[in-house]
Design an enzyme around this catalytic site. Sequence first.
Site, mmCIF file in Angstrom:
data_model
loop_
_atom_site.group_PDB
_atom_site.id
_atom_site.type_symbol
_atom_site.label_atom_id
_atom_site.label_comp_id
_atom_site.label_asym_id
_atom_site.label_seq_id
_atom_site.Cartn_x
_atom_site.Cartn_y
_atom_site.Cartn_z
ATOM 1 N N HIS A 116 39.674 30.502 50.424
ATOM 2 C CA HIS A 116 40.843 29.631 50.236
ATOM 3 C C HIS A 116 40.819 28.399 51.131
ATOM 4 C CE1 HIS A 116 42.622 32.539 47.582
ATOM 5 N NE2 HIS A 116 42.730 33.462 48.522
ATOM 6 N N ASP B 163 37.343 38.440 43.654
ATOM 7 C CA ASP B 163 38.540 38.702 44.463
ATOM 8 C C ASP B 163 39.776 38.671 43.562
ATOM 9 O OD1 ASP B 163 39.192 38.282 47.727
ATOM 10 O OD2 ASP B 163 40.850 37.645 46.419
ATOM 11 N N HIS C 278 42.435 37.193 44.145
ATOM 12 C CA HIS C 278 43.007 35.846 44.204
ATOM 13 C C HIS C 278 42.007 34.824 43.658
ATOM 14 C CE1 HIS C 278 45.014 38.155 47.476
ATOM 15 N NE2 HIS C 278 46.081 37.556 47.006
ATOM 16 N N ASP D 18 40.456 43.343 46.854
ATOM 17 C CA ASP D 18 41.920 43.441 46.816
ATOM 18 C C ASP D 18 42.432 43.603 45.379
ATOM 19 O OD1 ASP D 18 40.962 40.858 46.432
ATOM 20 O OD2 ASP D 18 42.238 39.934 47.957
HETATM 21 ZN ZN LIG Z 1 42.083 37.960 47.887
#
Ligand SMILES: [Zn+2]
Length: 375
Positions: free
Chosen positions: A134, A170, A172, A259
């Site tokens: 990120h 992931d 995200h 995750d």
């Molecule tokens: Zn993540």
Amino acid sequence: MSGRVLLVYSPDLVEYDHGPSHPLRPVRVKLTHDLITHYGVVDGERVEERPARVASDAELALVHTGPYIEAVKRAGSGESGEWWRYGFGPGDNPIFPHMHDASARVAGASLVAAESVVEGGFEHAFNPAGGLHHAMPEAASGFCVYDDPAVAIAWMLDHGVERVAYVDVDVHHGDGPQAIFYRDPRVLTISIHESGRYLFPGTGFTDERGAGDGEGSAINIPLPPYTSDEAWLGAFREIVPPAVRRFSPDVLVTQLGCDTHHTDPLAHLALSTRAYREAARVLHELAHEAAGGRWVATGGGGYQWARVVPRAWTIYFAEMAERELPDELPHGWLELAQAEGADSMPVTLSEEAPPARDGGAEIESVLSDLRGRLP
Ligand SMILES: [Zn+2]
Ligand SMILES: [Zn+2]
């Protein structure tokens, strides 16, 4: 048979630590390393382990701005300043002691992995501490200070590699590498994640496809909450391997955040370790088929620091090393995890998947949208 395989690890990687109340627990990387070694995957011959190194300012500057690197150094050495301008502050990205060195070491570990695959005679390399996807050129975001996958990709492009495919599993959206290479036709970024309609960072929709010369070099597969193994694997298998094969990269880079697990406290997908085993198999095959065997892998998110992360990443690394592991977790490792404060630990790598509760219609509409956009 795979060639040489590398695990990048050193105990000092756990200094990347946002503090005791932060969900990103650095001990998860140590427990991953412990589980891999308890299983005997690193044999010191074909499968080796090497320590991280600290990325230089020039290497970080392949992705990050000079003022940002300076801010990370000064904030982490206790100077006061308007660090919020660079994404720092209480909450997701608190300032922590020695923040620059610790973060540059995570990036350096991904560089060790990249160097060993591009120049060092290794086929596959894994940095479980990496995957901080990120971070942006001039801002920390989502627990990430330096964008180690992007730094590793930029370094490879600087060292004779012409095309890199980045696959991010992931939960995200992999917004950092996507943004950094959005206009770069040499880098294909693919992210499969929980839709930004429900989850941080709120991006990663099918219409984000790259721009300018990089038009078509970003692919996003946003999935609804509660997507489980079968539906996730169906979307992954349909989109990822054909796109990577078409792109024909010199190197495959993967961010292996776990995750996505049904028990992860920060997100809402519903995978089990079976999906990780299958994703690992598909990515491994793809690395050999489409990228000449060159595979650089990083960790990523994963907030079940004891029950899930070490098992997930051990499954991935065992696949890279072509090692069949006994399903039963080693006793010595379970004791180590308990000593770190883990409780209610599973005793096997495999586990029962939660009942499927798939948003079939939403997934189908994402896939049909992607079918229309891809060649
Ligand atoms: Zn993540
Ligand atoms: Zn292999």
